[in-house]
Motif scaffolding. Structure first.
Motif, PDB file in Angstrom:
ATOM      1  N   THR A   1     -11.105   6.674   0.626  1.00  9.88           N
ATOM      2  CA  THR A   1     -10.671   5.274  -0.328  1.00  9.88           C
ATOM      3  C   THR A   1     -11.257   4.203   0.188  1.00  9.88           C
ATOM      4  O   THR A   1     -11.692   2.911  -0.227  1.00  9.88           O
TER       5      THR A   1
ATOM      6  N   SER B   1       0.702  -1.387   0.067  1.00  5.62           N
ATOM      7  CA  SER B   1       0.042   0.028  -0.199  1.00  5.62           C
ATOM      8  C   SER B   1       0.510   1.294   0.042  1.00  5.62           C
ATOM      9  O   SER B   1      -0.105   2.443   0.661  1.00  5.62           O
TER      10      SER B   1
ATOM     11  N   THR C   1      -5.838  -2.932  -8.455  1.00  6.35           N
ATOM     12  CA  THR C   1      -4.362  -3.396  -8.478  1.00  6.35           C
ATOM     13  C   THR C   1      -3.903  -3.096  -6.857  1.00  6.35           C
ATOM     14  O   THR C   1      -2.943  -3.941  -6.310  1.00  6.35           O
ATOM     15  N   TYR C   2      -4.643  -2.478  -5.481  1.00  2.47           N
ATOM     16  CA  TYR C   2      -4.642  -2.282  -4.444  1.00  2.47           C
ATOM     17  C   TYR C   2      -4.159  -2.958  -3.896  1.00  2.47           C
ATOM     18  O   TYR C   2      -3.644  -3.558  -3.009  1.00  2.47           O
TER      19      TYR C   2
ATOM     20  N   LYS D   1      -2.675   7.725   2.136  1.00  9.57           N
ATOM     21  CA  LYS D   1      -2.721   7.303   0.049  1.00  9.57           C
ATOM     22  C   LYS D   1      -3.547   7.138  -0.803  1.00  9.57           C
ATOM     23  O   LYS D   1      -4.782   5.786  -0.117  1.00  9.57           O
TER      24      LYS D   1
ATOM     25  N   HIS E   1      -8.534   0.407   6.340  1.00  8.21           N
ATOM     26  CA  HIS E   1      -8.693   1.991   6.608  1.00  8.21           C
ATOM     27  C   HIS E   1     -10.070   2.797   7.198  1.00  8.21           C
ATOM     28  O   HIS E   1      -9.839   3.754   7.899  1.00  8.21           O
TER      29      HIS E   1
ATOM     30  N   ILE F   1      -5.791   5.865  -2.635  1.00 13.13           N
ATOM     31  CA  ILE F   1      -5.997   4.145  -4.305  1.00 13.13           C
ATOM     32  C   ILE F   1      -6.699   4.912  -5.362  1.00 13.13           C
ATOM     33  O   ILE F   1      -7.685   4.994  -5.294  1.00 13.13           O
TER      34      ILE F   1
ATOM     35  N   GLN G   1      -1.731  -5.998  -4.952  1.00 17.65           N
ATOM     36  CA  GLN G   1      -0.448  -5.771  -4.897  1.00 17.65           C
ATOM     37  C   GLN G   1      -0.498  -6.039  -2.745  1.00 17.65           C
ATOM     38  O   GLN G   1       0.577  -6.648  -2.863  1.00 17.65           O
ATOM     39  N   SER G   2      -1.282  -5.479  -2.310  1.00 15.30           N
ATOM     40  CA  SER G   2      -1.374  -5.359  -0.836  1.00 15.30           C
ATOM     41  C   SER G   2      -1.876  -7.436  -0.463  1.00 15.30           C
ATOM     42  O   SER G   2      -1.213  -7.421   0.436  1.00 15.30           O
TER      43      SER G   2
ATOM     44  N   ASP H   1      -6.704   2.771  -8.455  1.00 13.23           N
ATOM     45  CA  ASP H   1      -6.774   1.320  -9.166  1.00 13.23           C
ATOM     46  C   ASP H   1      -7.458   0.196  -7.959  1.00 13.23           C
ATOM     47  O   ASP H   1      -5.984  -0.179  -7.217  1.00 13.23           O
ATOM     48  N   VAL H   2      -8.479   0.077  -7.565  1.00 13.80           N
ATOM     49  CA  VAL H   2      -8.358  -1.068  -5.973  1.00 13.80           C
ATOM     50  C   VAL H   2      -8.370  -2.170  -6.605  1.00 13.80           C
ATOM     51  O   VAL H   2      -7.720  -2.775  -5.549  1.00 13.80           O
TER      52      VAL H   2
ATOM     53  N   ALA I   1      -8.583  -5.501   3.536  1.00 14.58           N
ATOM     54  CA  ALA I   1      -9.108  -3.660   3.310  1.00 14.58           C
ATOM     55  C   ALA I   1      -9.570  -2.705   3.711  1.00 14.58           C
ATOM     56  O   ALA I   1      -8.992  -1.417   4.221  1.00 14.58           O
TER      57      ALA I   1
END
Length: 195
Positions: free
Chosen positions: A168, A9, A30-31, A23, A46, A25, A34-35, A27-28, A42
């Motif tokens: 986010t 993230s 992709t996020y 940060k 948050h 975000i 990647q995470s 593109d959810v 998620a």
């Protein structure tokens, strides 16, 4: 705020005086990939971060209120010391009301004086010459105003982070709703094709 950010993230997040930056975000999908998180994890991360921001905001607002109350008090003290210095040597007494304890006042007749007593806190009062008192009070006033400026900047930074975090959360939630609808439409289409 010691909660660590989920991997992927953006470990390069900046901060301001211990307040971590949120940060945005873009593109959810992709996020999340990647995470390594699912949408519920998620969202939970948050939402926890948002609560941490709210706690910090409450503390900063309390500090701001304290400083906003302290500055006029210091300015009043400076005015009183200046008045005492101006009347020194004139033989003219100064009538003043002073607070003995909360809500209880007494009247004093102050004649020529070379010193004043200032509360330092923790039930400590010290006697200063008028010149020393003026220097100390001016220094305290400058420090209080500088601290207030920093607090205002911290609060603005914090409000920006709250906004980014709320956006986010909304983006992740909306993405999750969209994914559920796509799955539902797909499964309905498959069931219709099978029958």
């Amino acid at each position: 705020m010691s909660s660590s950010s989920p991997s992927g993230s953006g470990g390069d997040l900046t901060e301001r005086r211990g307040i971590p930056a949120a940060k945005f975000i873009q593109d959810v999908d992709t996020y999340l990939s990647q995470s390594g998180l699912d949408s519920n994890s998620a969202l939970a991360f948050h939402q926890e971060r948002l609560q941490q921001y709210k706690v910090v905001e409450m503390k900063l607002l309390a500090q701001q209120r304290d400083l906003q109350a302290k500055i006029p008090d210091i300015e009043k003290c400076l005015e009183v010391v200046a008045t005492l210095q101006a009347r020194k040597g004139t033989g003219e007494a100064l009538l003043a009301d002073f607070e003995v304890s909360e809500g209880i006042y007494s009247r004093a007749c102050i004649e020529d004086t070379d010193s004043v007593c200032l509360w330092l806190g923790a039930n400590v009062m010290l006697e200063y010459s008028c010149e020393e008192a003026t220097a100390l009070l001016k220094n305290n006033l400058e420090n209080a105003k500088a601290s207030l400026e920093v607090l205002v900047a911290d609060l603005q930074f914090l409000r920006d982070q709250v906004t980014v975090t709320q956006v986010t959360i909304a983006r992740i939630y909306n993405w999750d709703v969209h994914q559920r609808r796509v799955k539902q439409v797909t499964s309905t289409a498959i069931a219709a094709a099978d029958s």
